[in-house]
Design an enzyme around this catalytic site. Structure first.
Site: not given
Ligand code: BEZ
Length: 219
Positions: A45-46
């Protein structure tokens, strides 16, 4: 609720890192993508959020706003955004919805497991969302959706290509063939009659099959 292409994107009010938004008002007269993330402080996600931040000018060029969602609260998102900037080189530059009550992710059917009626038996991973994307047009209708598993980061160049294709269809009544890229030839929609197509393309089209009418991409 299963959402399908051409359904109206359900409206909602939500807290985001940029304040409270009403989804339909926020979209305004343009296009939007709503994309979900399983969880804050997770590695894939980052990378995705940083990538979208780096591509924001590309979305803007297409008149397309971007709105992320993750089930954690906005205060967690603000902490996480520091990690996104330090590791990906791009700070969040678009709103990220906080949805700790799972209201929006349930509305958009973004959870990978059945909701059930109670929290009993649900694991934290059941409450994490899949990587869903909804492309929404100015008419607030869903133009495209895709869902990836949690373990696969999305290809946002492909999502830009998808937006390009949807916008071309809306504006020019053409479809885009396999592996189409901006500037390649396109296909006149089957729903457009030859008579109507001739008005737009007086010089005609290539027709390798009775049902395939190929023209240069309209400018
Ligand atoms: C991630 O973003 O890295 C991730 C989140 C949930 C499950 C697997 C990976």
């Amino acid at each position: 609720m299963t959402l399908r292409i051409n359904d109206t994107a359900p409206n909602f009010t939500a807290q985001t890192t940029e304040g409270t938004i009403d989804f339909h008002d926020w979209i305004g007269d343009g296009w939007a993508i709503l994309f979900s993330h399983p969880k804050d402080f997770t590695p894939v996600c980052t990378t995705e959020l940083g990538t979208v931040a780096s591509l924001k000018p590309e979305f803007e060029r297409r008149g397309c706003k971007v709105l992320g969602i993750s089930v954690d609260g906005v205060s967690d998102h603000r902490e996480w955004s520091k990690d996104i900037e330090s590791s990906q080189g791009h700070a969040l530059n678009y709103p990220l919805i906080g949805d700790p009550e799972l209201e929006v992710v349930k509305l958009y059917d973004m959870l990978p497991a059945d909701e059930g009626d109670t929290a009993e038996g649900r694991t934290p991973m059941d409450n994490a969302t899949a990587r869903s994307v909804f492309v929404v047009g100015p008419d607030k209708k869903i133009k495209a959706t895709l869902t990836y598993p949690m373990s696969t980061g999305r290809n946002f160049a492909e999502i830009l290509r998808l937006v390009d294709s949807c916008q071309l269809t809306a504006a020019e009544q053409v479809a885009t063939p396999a592996n189409w890229e901006d500037g390649d030839d396109v296909i006149i929609l089957p729903a457009v009659s030859d008579e109507v197509a001739r008005e737009k393309y007086p010089e005609g089209w290539q027709q390798p099959l009775p049902y395939m009418r190929i023209v240069p991409q309209p400018k």
